[in-house]
Scaffold this active site. Structure first.
Site, PDB file in Angstrom:
ATOM      1  N   HIS A   5       0.854  -1.181   0.000  1.00 55.22           N
ATOM      2  CA  HIS A   5       0.000   0.000   0.000  1.00 55.22           C
ATOM      3  C   HIS A   5       0.895   1.238   0.000  1.00 55.22           C
ATOM      4  O   HIS A   5       2.013   1.211   0.526  1.00 55.22           O
ATOM      5  CB  HIS A   5      -0.877   0.034   1.245  1.00 55.22           C
TER       6      HIS A   5
ATOM      7  N   GLU B  16       0.870   3.914   1.763  1.00 54.58           N
ATOM      8  CA  GLU B  16       1.284   4.353   3.100  1.00 54.58           C
ATOM      9  C   GLU B  16       2.444   3.506   3.626  1.00 54.58           C
ATOM     10  O   GLU B  16       3.416   4.052   4.172  1.00 54.58           O
ATOM     11  CB  GLU B  16       0.115   4.248   4.103  1.00 54.58           C
TER      12      GLU B  16
ATOM     13  N   CYS C 183      -6.362   1.978   5.642  1.00 52.50           N
ATOM     14  CA  CYS C 183      -7.022   0.748   6.094  1.00 52.50           C
ATOM     15  C   CYS C 183      -6.469   0.378   7.478  1.00 52.50           C
ATOM     16  O   CYS C 183      -5.599   1.047   8.010  1.00 52.50           O
ATOM     17  CB  CYS C 183      -6.759  -0.371   5.089  1.00 52.50           C
TER      18      CYS C 183
ATOM     19  N   CYS D 103      -2.588  -0.212   7.451  1.00 52.62           N
ATOM     20  CA  CYS D 103      -1.824   1.037   7.352  1.00 52.62           C
ATOM     21  C   CYS D 103      -1.987   1.894   8.609  1.00 52.62           C
ATOM     22  O   CYS D 103      -1.016   2.495   9.072  1.00 52.62           O
ATOM     23  CB  CYS D 103      -2.253   1.803   6.110  1.00 52.62           C
TER      24      CYS D 103
END
Length: 147
Positions: A49, A51, A79, A82
């Protein structure tokens, strides 16, 4: 947020295309020290991801995992994975573009970044350029569906 949006748009243009989410880490002096976009498809990695990638790069550049004083800017609400990494990295502030009512863990579905039972809480600023961030995501998924 503009730079994060640029990275998000680049993710959608890559082959294979990734969900257009961009993130950057800004240090306590206002300098961008890391930037990333989603790479789940490109890397075939469920943890890639934006992040997570930005946090990893910031930690590498700083030479330590503790990112106290830093701000994470991201185009979509983080999410749970993260948000947990944000708390564990001791990020001071998160600036979020669009909310994620289906999986958001910074106020929508959960609020891990400000959970009082955890050992660190993050300042949250949300809704920054939310329409642009949301439009980019909607256009990506509309194109994927062929409409």
């Amino acid at each position: 947020m503009g730079l994060a949006l640029e990275h998000a748009a680049a993710a959608a243009r890559r082959e294979p295309a990734d969900v257009p989410i961009g993130a950057l880490v800004v240090d306590e002096h206002g300098a961008v020290i890391a930037r990333a976009a989603n790479r789940r498809e490109a890397d075939e990695d469920p943890t890639a991801h934006a992040e997570i990638l930005a946090l990893r790069e910031a930690a590498r550049i700083r030479g330590r995992w503790n990112l106290t004083g830093c701000t994470l800017v991201v185009t979509l609400e983080p999410c749970t994975m993260c948000a947990g990494a944000i708390v564990l990295a001791r990020i001071a502030r998160v600036v979020v573009g669009a909310p994620d009512p289906k999986a958001g863990a910074a106020g929508s579905l959960y609020d891990l970044v400000r959970e009082p039972r955890l050992n660190h809480r993050v300042e949250l600023t949300d809704g920054v350029r939310a329409a642009e961030c949301g439009d980019l995501l909607r256009a990506f998924f509309r194109a994927r569906r062929g409409r």
